[in-house]
Design an enzyme around this catalytic site. Structure first.
Site, PDB file in Angstrom:
ATOM      1  N   GLN A  45     114.936 -25.199 -32.366  1.00 48.07           N
ATOM      2  CA  GLN A  45     114.476 -24.061 -31.544  1.00 48.07           C
ATOM      3  C   GLN A  45     115.253 -24.045 -30.228  1.00 48.07           C
ATOM      4  OE1 GLN A  45     112.422 -21.452 -31.668  1.00 48.07           O
ATOM      5  NE2 GLN A  45     111.582 -21.776 -33.695  1.00 48.07           N
ATOM      6  N   SER A  46     116.537 -24.367 -30.296  1.00 50.21           N
ATOM      7  CA  SER A  46     117.321 -24.579 -29.076  1.00 50.21           C
ATOM      8  C   SER A  46     117.539 -23.296 -28.257  1.00 50.21           C
ATOM      9  CB  SER A  46     118.685 -25.152 -29.474  1.00 50.21           C
ATOM     10  OG  SER A  46     119.590 -25.075 -28.401  1.00 50.21           O
ATOM     11  N   ASN A  47     117.150 -23.367 -26.986  1.00 54.78           N
ATOM     12  CA  ASN A  47     117.445 -22.262 -26.054  1.00 54.78           C
ATOM     13  C   ASN A  47     118.933 -22.223 -25.741  1.00 54.78           C
ATOM     14  OD1 ASN A  47     114.626 -21.448 -25.470  1.00 54.78           O
ATOM     15  ND2 ASN A  47     114.507 -23.548 -24.709  1.00 54.78           N
ATOM     16  N   CYS A  64     121.327 -22.967 -27.767  1.00 51.10           N
ATOM     17  CA  CYS A  64     122.024 -22.284 -28.878  1.00 51.10           C
ATOM     18  C   CYS A  64     121.794 -20.777 -28.807  1.00 51.10           C
ATOM     19  CB  CYS A  64     121.580 -22.857 -30.223  1.00 51.10           C
ATOM     20  SG  CYS A  64     122.251 -24.512 -30.499  1.00 51.10           S
TER      21      CYS A  64
END
Ligand code: PLP
Length: 340
Positions: free
Chosen positions: A74-76, A78
């Site tokens: 759930q990378s911000n 990325c």
């Protein structure tokens, strides 16, 4: 501190506001202000926009036509790397690490949905603990063999180039403090891959701003591991800046107490912080990063760490899109049982 010698894309067009939080302050009995980096441009804002301003400028200066990066599922980081890549007409390839076993859900909402909606050039899911650096190098070599010009941005853009974004933010805060007398004594932020805290420390050291930075661990379980990381990255950033001020190691402070069960796993205090800021100030934080940093700030206020008259700045580094992947943590707010 001379940031002008580094290429930049101009993603940060104006200073983000510093706002007083009256209702939260009344509850905590400490004056709390928020620096609204959640309002930065990009797709739904957050701290990575400041870092990518420098990292993507470097990629373009080297003639890149593709970006390779990595992060959690759930990378911000990325999300924002993908968003800015799209706006720069660059392909963006993501390696996503499932840091907590069996939590990857291809149908998940939040940033996962945004990856699909914006359209990453490729997404590869790897298990927690995988060698993501080697994964990115292998992907980059493959792209090179196909005639592309890839540029690898490390996870969180956590290298001295990315950290320049927060050295610039420290400069911005310093100017805001000179313009208006906020009387701030402390800044609290989430500390993960480290570039935010390290960049701030480098920037404040370079501009002699006496604001005490408190990092709240959101990934590493020990204070020492995070402080060691921050010391190295701050020193490397000061070196890149040719800054004569050495870092006073006593200024590096990371707190492990608010990590909860682990990376991306909220504690009851994290969830209380998410709810309280929403109810009192209508500002959203997330259960992975900013909710933990705010829980730390709230506990420090309640336990008397902040002395009477001290004023605290909460750096809102964004992340709220991930909130929508954590609805199961708020069972009373959804479905027929909801009471308002
Ligand atoms: C919303 C948010 N806040 C804070 C952080 C932590 O910042 P850093 O990785 O620079 O330590 C992250 C990292 O991904 C993030 O996504």
């Amino acid at each position: 501190m001379n940031l002008h010698k580094f290429p930049r894309r101009g993603y940060v067009k104006s200073p983000t506001p510093i706002e007083f939080l009256p209702r939260l302050s009344q509850i905590l009995q400490v004056d709390v202000f928020v620096k609204r980096d959640d309002l930065l441009e990009g797709c739904l804002g957050g701290n990575k926009t400041r870092k990518l301003d420098f990292s993507i400028a470097k990629a373009l200066s080297q003639g890149a036509d593709a970006i390779v990066t990595c992060g959690a599922i759930q990378s911000n980081h990325c999300r924002l790397t993908l968003a800015w890549s799209i706006r720069e007409n660059l392909d963006c390839h993501l390696i996503l690490e499932e840091r907590v076993k069996d939590t990857y859900d291809p149908r998940a909402s939040g940033n996962n949905f945004i990856f699909n909606l914006l359209g990453a050039a490729s997404i590869k899911i790897v298990p927690g603990g995988a060698d993501v650096q080697s994964e990115m190098e292998a992907l980059s070599n493959d792209l090179l063999s196909k005639g592309k010009k890839p540029f690898v941005i490390p996870g969180g853009a956590a290298d001295p180039i990315g950290a320049l974004g927060y050295a610039a933010c420290a400069q911005e805060i310093t100017a805001q403090l000179l313009e208006s007398d906020y009387g701030l004594t402390h800044l609290v932020c989430a500390s993960g891959s480290g570039g935010t805290q390290a960049g701030l420390l480098a920037g404040f050291a370079a501009s002699n701003t006496p604001l005490k930075v408190i990092g709240v661990n959101v990934r590493r379980p020990t204070k020492k591991a995070q402080e060691d990381l921050i010391k190295t990255l701050t020193a490397d950033t000061l070196k890149l800046l040719d800054c004569p001020h050495p870092l006073d190691p006593k200024l590096v402070l990371c707190l492990e107490k608010y990590l909860g069960p682990g990376y991306s796993l909220p504690s009851p205090q994290t969830l209380e912080a998410v709810r309280l800021l929403a109810k009192t100030e209508a500002i959203l934080v997330d259960p992975v990063y900013t909710g933990k940093a705010l829980a730390g700030l709230m506990d420090l206020a309640r336990t008397g760490y902040f002395k009477k008259g001290e004023r605290v700045l909460f750096l809102h580094t964004g992340g709220f899109p991930a909130l929508f992947a954590y609805l199961d943590q708020f069972p009373d707010l959804i479905g027929p049982a909801f009471k308002g």
